[in-house]
Design an enzyme around this catalytic site. Structure first.
Site, PDB file in Angstrom:
ATOM      1  N   THR A  48      18.142 -21.755 -29.341  1.00  0.00           N
ATOM      2  CA  THR A  48      18.652 -22.720 -30.310  1.00  0.00           C
ATOM      3  C   THR A  48      19.246 -23.890 -29.533  1.00  0.00           C
ATOM      4  OG1 THR A  48      20.933 -21.909 -30.442  1.00  0.00           O
ATOM      5  CG2 THR A  48      19.283 -20.743 -31.758  1.00  0.00           C
ATOM      6  N   CYS A  49      19.840 -24.844 -30.252  1.00  0.00           N
ATOM      7  CA  CYS A  49      20.449 -25.987 -29.578  1.00  0.00           C
ATOM      8  C   CYS A  49      21.653 -25.571 -28.730  1.00  0.00           C
ATOM      9  CB  CYS A  49      20.859 -27.052 -30.587  1.00  0.00           C
ATOM     10  SG  CYS A  49      22.034 -26.466 -31.832  1.00  0.00           S
ATOM     11  N   ASN A  50      22.236 -24.419 -29.028  1.00  0.00           N
ATOM     12  CA  ASN A  50      23.434 -23.978 -28.314  1.00  0.00           C
ATOM     13  C   ASN A  50      23.208 -22.828 -27.343  1.00  0.00           C
ATOM     14  OD1 ASN A  50      25.362 -25.776 -29.360  1.00  0.00           O
ATOM     15  ND2 ASN A  50      25.523 -24.599 -31.245  1.00  0.00           N
ATOM     16  N   ASP A 111      26.547 -19.365 -40.613  1.00  0.00           N
ATOM     17  CA  ASP A 111      25.499 -18.502 -41.157  1.00  0.00           C
ATOM     18  C   ASP A 111      24.131 -18.704 -40.523  1.00  0.00           C
ATOM     19  OD1 ASP A 111      27.196 -17.255 -42.984  1.00  0.00           O
ATOM     20  OD2 ASP A 111      26.918 -18.840 -44.474  1.00  0.00           O
TER      21      ASP A 111
END
Length: 408
Positions: A48-50, A111
């Site tokens: 993911t982006c993180n 979420d």
């Protein structure tokens, strides 16, 4: 077989590195193939982006090192070695459960990560790298996360200042059916517009100090009315609500330039302020600014942190069941080998007796059933005891004995 984790995330790696270490689907498949060549059959990539993280099952420690090297080689232009974090066993499982529940997210309790975890498992399974154990631990983590969200409602405490601001507007004057002016065209203004358009029959006008930026809002909000920045006070006379979110170093709504003639609710999402605080002295004006909103957001953050602490016990309980299942599953290969050996003996005995005796079809079926049932009865108690073994040392010792005694 042990559970392992390898990866980087926002806690120890800057955005410049994370941007360069994101996995595409093609890269995930390439990674899976290389991991399989190193002996790792079950593997999942969560990108993911993180975070760019790998969850896997391994048999030998050398496979963990091989996987780490594969990860580093996937991104030759980036020095990721210094940022990689590794975990194994219970620590890796705890981390997976916390990830699924949003407790390791930048926004505590969010979420979105739950869906991303499920998608990561689905992709791994589709490509043939899921496996019984990986499916089990991820599904257990997802089930635990859903329980946490249902019972503790951790994600229902909003942290977005824009969202909290719109909620405060709804409390102050209601939004549905209102005439609204939005000043600004940046990220904060766009986010506010998204929340505003969730209400029915709103009439929204927008302006920005840069007209071209304001006109681009029509790409996402085609029904919006774009006005010139200089018209803001004239349009404001007809509005019930004004939301201001610019990057201006100066006030964009000054009390000396506008006298409200009717009830007006003003939401100032800018820092420094867009709206003159003198408006709050007007009896027909309700002014909501960042001071109030940030206090609410901080309060909600503290509530989320308290709920996150409560979730630890729920994770601990769920982990006990998962780890118990994993411990028992380590004997599955030995049990399957015993049952396979039993099947071979049944087939050999049946073939010999069938050759020596003249049997009809009914007798043949009965003979095979009796032979199989007899051997299964012999194995029933040993298998039951194998499933009760509660330490890895015992399991390894019994597996060695089984291989030696049954020549499997």
């Amino acid at each position: 077989m042990q559970f392992g984790f390898l990866g980087i995330n926002y806690k120890n790696t800057g955005l410049d590195i994370r941007d360069k270490t994101a996995f595409t689907d093609a890269m995930k498949l390439d990674f899976f193939r290389k991991a399989e060549a190193a002996g790792i059959q079950q593997c999942m990539v969560l990108s993911t982006c993180n975070r760019s993280e790998v969850y896997y099952f391994y048999i030998e420690e050398r496979q963990c090192e091989a996987l780490r090297q594969i990860y580093e080689e996937m991104f030759p232009a980036v020095e990721v070695k210094a940022y990689l974090v590794t975990l194994s066993g219970e620590a890796a499982l705890v981390y997976l459960f916390r990830i699924a529940a949003g407790l390791e997210s930048l926004v505590l309790g969010e979420d979105q990560i739950l869906g991303q975890v499920k998608e990561a498992l689905d992709y791994a399974r589709t490509m043939g790298y899921g496996g019984k154990e990986l499916n089990k631990v991820v599904r257990d983590a997802v089930a635990c996360a859903k329980r946490i969200k249902t019972e503790l409602k951790i994600s229902e405490k909003p942290l977005s200042v824009s969202y909290i601001g719109i909620r405060k507007l709804e409390e102050a004057c209601g939004i549905a059916g209102k005439r609204i002016l939005v000043i600004g065209s940046g990220k904060t203004a766009v986010l506010a517009l998204k929340y505003l358009y969730e209400y029915q029959d709103v009439q929204v006008s927008a302006c920005s100090r840069t007209g071209a930026h304001a006109r681009r809002l029509r790409e996402e909000f085609p029904e919006i009315e774009i006005i010139s920045y200089e018209e803001r006070y004239e349009v404001l006379k007809k509005c019930d609500i004004v939301v201001s979110a610019t990057a201006s170093p100066h006030l964009v709504l000054r009390r000396e330039d506008f006298v409200p003639k009717k009830r007006l609710t003003m939401l100032d999402l800018a820092a420094p302020r867009d709206v003159d605080t003198a408006f709050a002295e007007e009896p027909q004006v309700t002014l909501i600014n960042l001071d109030t909103l940030q206090e609410i957001a901080a309060s909600h953050q503290r509530e989320r942190e308290a709920l996150a602490e409560k979730s630890r016990e729920m994770i601990r309980e769920a982990l006990q069941e998962t780890m118990g299942w994993l411990l028992q599953s380590r004997m599955d290969s030995a049990i399957e080998s015993l049952q396979q050996r039993c099947g071979e003996i049944v087939e050999d005995s049946y073939t010999y007796l069938n050759r020596k005796m003249e049997l009809g079809e009914r007798e043949k079926k009965l003979l095979k059933k009796v032979l199989n049932a007899s051997l299964q009865r012999l194995l029933r108690e040993p298998i039951r005891e194998l499933k009760r073994l509660d330490t890895e040392e015992e399991q390894e010792e019994y597996q060695r004995l089984i291989r030696q005694l049954f020549q499997i």
